[in-house]
Design a protein around this motif. Structure first.
Motif, PDB file in Angstrom:
ATOM      1  N   TYR A 154       0.838  -1.205   0.000  1.00 25.64           N
ATOM      2  CA  TYR A 154       0.000   0.000   0.000  1.00 25.64           C
ATOM      3  C   TYR A 154       0.868   1.249   0.000  1.00 25.64           C
ATOM      4  N   LEU A 155       0.239   2.388  -0.291  1.00 24.30           N
ATOM      5  CA  LEU A 155       1.009   3.631  -0.246  1.00 24.30           C
ATOM      6  C   LEU A 155       1.207   4.082   1.201  1.00 24.30           C
ATOM      7  N   ASN A 156       2.240   4.891   1.389  1.00 23.34           N
ATOM      8  CA  ASN A 156       2.540   5.414   2.726  1.00 23.34           C
ATOM      9  C   ASN A 156       2.039   6.857   2.804  1.00 23.34           C
ATOM     10  N   PRO A 157       0.956   7.101   3.544  1.00 22.84           N
ATOM     11  CA  PRO A 157       0.371   8.445   3.572  1.00 22.84           C
ATOM     12  C   PRO A 157       1.306   9.476   4.188  1.00 22.84           C
ATOM     13  N   LEU A 158       2.244   9.022   5.038  1.00 18.75           N
ATOM     14  CA  LEU A 158       3.099   9.977   5.750  1.00 18.75           C
ATOM     15  C   LEU A 158       4.185  10.569   4.859  1.00 18.75           C
ATOM     16  N   SER A 159       4.551   9.868   3.790  1.00 18.84           N
ATOM     17  CA  SER A 159       5.577  10.424   2.898  1.00 18.84           C
ATOM     18  C   SER A 159       4.970  10.910   1.578  1.00 18.84           C
ATOM     19  N   LEU A 160       3.685  10.695   1.420  1.00 16.22           N
ATOM     20  CA  LEU A 160       3.047  10.962   0.128  1.00 16.22           C
ATOM     21  C   LEU A 160       3.080  12.440  -0.257  1.00 16.22           C
ATOM     22  N   ASP A 161       2.756  13.301   0.682  1.00 15.14           N
ATOM     23  CA  ASP A 161       2.663  14.730   0.385  1.00 15.14           C
ATOM     24  C   ASP A 161       3.990  15.243  -0.166  1.00 15.14           C
ATOM     25  N   ARG A 162       5.087  14.805   0.454  1.00 15.76           N
ATOM     26  CA  ARG A 162       6.420  15.234   0.041  1.00 15.76           C
ATOM     27  C   ARG A 162       6.780  14.678  -1.334  1.00 15.76           C
ATOM     28  N   ARG A 163       6.318  13.482  -1.620  1.00 11.29           N
ATOM     29  CA  ARG A 163       6.667  12.834  -2.888  1.00 11.29           C
ATOM     30  C   ARG A 163       5.742  13.230  -4.033  1.00 11.29           C
ATOM     31  N   LEU A 164       4.584  13.799  -3.716  1.00 11.53           N
ATOM     32  CA  LEU A 164       3.557  14.022  -4.739  1.00 11.53           C
ATOM     33  C   LEU A 164       3.963  15.112  -5.722  1.00 11.53           C
ATOM     34  N   GLU A 165       3.932  14.787  -7.010  1.00 11.20           N
ATOM     35  CA  GLU A 165       4.197  15.774  -8.053  1.00 11.20           C
ATOM     36  C   GLU A 165       2.819  16.275  -8.507  1.00 11.20           C
ATOM     37  N   PRO A 166       2.466  17.542  -8.227  1.00 14.81           N
ATOM     38  CA  PRO A 166       1.085  17.986  -8.509  1.00 14.81           C
ATOM     39  C   PRO A 166       0.703  17.848  -9.984  1.00 14.81           C
ATOM     40  N   GLU A 167       1.653  18.137 -10.892  1.00 19.85           N
ATOM     41  CA  GLU A 167       1.320  18.012 -12.320  1.00 19.85           C
ATOM     42  C   GLU A 167       2.498  17.438 -13.077  1.00 19.85           C
ATOM     43  N   SER A 168       2.228  16.638 -14.077  1.00 18.33           N
ATOM     44  CA  SER A 168       3.311  16.136 -14.921  1.00 18.33           C
ATOM     45  C   SER A 168       2.805  15.886 -16.333  1.00 18.33           C
ATOM     46  N   ARG A 169       3.764  15.915 -17.267  1.00 25.53           N
ATOM     47  CA  ARG A 169       3.479  15.602 -18.669  1.00 25.53           C
ATOM     48  C   ARG A 169       4.595  14.683 -19.127  1.00 25.53           C
ATOM     49  N   ARG A 170       4.269  13.563 -19.728  1.00 21.14           N
ATOM     50  CA  ARG A 170       5.324  12.678 -20.213  1.00 21.14           C
ATOM     51  C   ARG A 170       4.877  12.037 -21.515  1.00 21.14           C
ATOM     52  N   GLU A 171       5.871  11.509 -22.244  1.00 22.21           N
ATOM     53  CA  GLU A 171       5.594  10.806 -23.502  1.00 22.21           C
ATOM     54  C   GLU A 171       5.943   9.353 -23.314  1.00 22.21           C
ATOM     55  N   SER A 172       5.090   8.482 -23.835  1.00 18.75           N
ATOM     56  CA  SER A 172       5.359   7.053 -23.729  1.00 18.75           C
ATOM     57  C   SER A 172       4.764   6.369 -24.944  1.00 18.75           C
ATOM     58  N   GLN A 173       5.602   5.732 -25.709  1.00 14.25           N
ATOM     59  CA  GLN A 173       5.178   4.944 -26.878  1.00 14.25           C
ATOM     60  C   GLN A 173       4.259   5.753 -27.801  1.00 14.25           C
ATOM     61  N   GLY A 174       4.588   7.038 -27.995  1.00 12.01           N
ATOM     62  CA  GLY A 174       3.816   7.870 -28.909  1.00 12.01           C
ATOM     63  C   GLY A 174       2.600   8.536 -28.274  1.00 12.01           C
ATOM     64  N   ILE A 176       0.947  11.049 -25.266  1.00 13.45           N
ATOM     65  CA  ILE A 176       1.270  12.104 -24.297  1.00 13.45           C
ATOM     66  C   ILE A 176       0.337  11.893 -23.100  1.00 13.45           C
ATOM     67  N   ILE A 177       0.937  11.844 -21.918  1.00 11.37           N
ATOM     68  CA  ILE A 177       0.160  11.541 -20.709  1.00 11.37           C
ATOM     69  C   ILE A 177       0.285  12.709 -19.731  1.00 11.37           C
ATOM     70  N   TYR A 178      -0.858  13.331 -19.440  1.00  8.66           N
ATOM     71  CA  TYR A 178      -0.903  14.427 -18.463  1.00  8.66           C
ATOM     72  C   TYR A 178      -1.495  13.869 -17.175  1.00  8.66           C
ATOM     73  N   GLU A 179      -0.810  14.150 -16.053  1.00 13.07           N
ATOM     74  CA  GLU A 179      -1.326  13.664 -14.775  1.00 13.07           C
ATOM     75  C   GLU A 179      -1.371  14.806 -13.762  1.00 13.07           C
ATOM     76  N   ARG A 180      -2.473  14.906 -13.080  1.00 11.80           N
ATOM     77  CA  ARG A 180      -2.661  15.923 -12.038  1.00 11.80           C
ATOM     78  C   ARG A 180      -3.005  15.183 -10.750  1.00 11.80           C
ATOM     79  N   ARG A 181      -2.276  15.499  -9.682  1.00 11.61           N
ATOM     80  CA  ARG A 181      -2.455  14.747  -8.429  1.00 11.61           C
ATOM     81  C   ARG A 181      -2.714  15.712  -7.281  1.00 11.61           C
TER      82      ARG A 181
END
Ligand SMILES: C[S@@+](CC[C@H](N)C(=O)[O-])C[C@H]1O[C@@H](n2cnc3c(N)ncnc32)[C@H](O)[C@@H]1O
Length: 256
Positions: A154-174, A176-181
């Motif tokens: 499971y995820l660890n809620p105590l370290s999650l806030d520090r590790r969380l990337e609020p927004e990202s954009r990446r390319e994979s196999q052609g 484009i994936i946008y993620e907002r957390r």
């Protein structure tokens, strides 16, 4: 940082998981491969004592990437998942001896015949209602034989806030994936909105939402379900769980 503020009005659908694990899931999680899962499966097998002849269930098995490695232990394996798309990918890569069933984790059509149940890669805490999350844990306990063992990554809620990337954009196999957390502290959930595009054409948007449990809360929930936590690790190298750990990996046994 208040990662909740800009998303306060976003509503999460009760059944978000019915859409999130469809055709786009293998695109978004293309890096979650059989090879990446192999050391996780080995760790899980070692910590639960999986052996030849055991019956084992991979609950929420997805495309079966852990089952590929678990098949090497000579156990009688079953994978259960709600997603027809992921189950069909699993069927293609697994031996015919591994049973696959489509089922909701709150109502597993399985008898109490398993020695081990696995829950890999944050496959719990999906329901907005706490009673439903408890029902999923009750089912994990119910399908185990007396003293059967469980494994939950499971995820660890105590370290999650520090590790969380609020927004990202990446390319994979052609693609484009946008993620907002964002974390909704009031609802105690971490949410993610994912949009996938190809050649400038939007292919779809999915949402993921997972309940945040501290170690104490998850241990209490599992205890209510009939599962006793015996060990907590912070990663797959076997580090002991602590506040900064990447993961919260629990093993233990059925209490009744
Ligand atoms: C994060 S994925 C992990 C899949 C797999 N364990 C892995 O590591 O690749 C979560 C899985 O839970 C399944 N799932 C979601 N909601 C479910 C439900 N209500 N009952 C059973 N499975 C569900 C999804 O279809 C998906 O395969």
């Amino acid at each position: 940082m208040d990662t909740n503020t800009s998303h306060r009005k976003e509503r999460i659908a009760d059944d978000w998981f019915a859409d999130a694990f469809g055709d786009l899931y293998p695109v978004v999680y293309a890096h979650r491969t059989v090879d990446a899962a192999a050391p996780e499966a080995v760790f899980a097998a070692a910590t639960t004592g999986l052996a030849g002849g055991h019956r084992a269930l991979d609950l929420c098995c997805g495309a079966g990437r852990h089952l590929v490695t678990l098949e090497q232990y000579g156990a009688l394996l079953t994978g259960a998942d709600y997603s027809p798309q992921l189950l069909s990918l699993a069927r293609k890569r697994l031996s015919a001896a591994t049973a696959l069933i489509r089922a909701d984790m709150r109502a597993l059509p399985l008898a109490a015949c398993f020695d081990v149940v696995f829950s890999f890669f944050t496959s719990f805490g999906y329901f907005l209602n706490d009673a439903d999350n408890l029902a999923a844990a009750v089912n994990m306990a119910r399908i185990l034989k007396p003293a059967g063992r469980f494994f939950m990554d499971y995820l660890n809620p105590l370290s999650l806030d520090r590790r969380l990337e609020p927004e990202s954009r990446r390319e994979s196999q052609g693609y484009i994936i946008y993620e907002r957390r964002w974390i909704d502290w009031r609802a105690k959930r971490v949410n993610k909105k994912i949009t996938v595009e190809r050649d400038g054409i939007p292919l779809g948007t999915t949402t993921e939402s997972v309940r945040l449990y501290t170690l104490e809360e998850l241990t209490a929930l599992l205890k209510d379900a009939g599962l006793r936590v015996e060990a907590a690790w912070g990663d797959y190298t076997g580090s002991v769980y602590e506040e900064d750990a990447a993961r919260m990996i629990l093993t233990g046994a059925k209490t009744t």
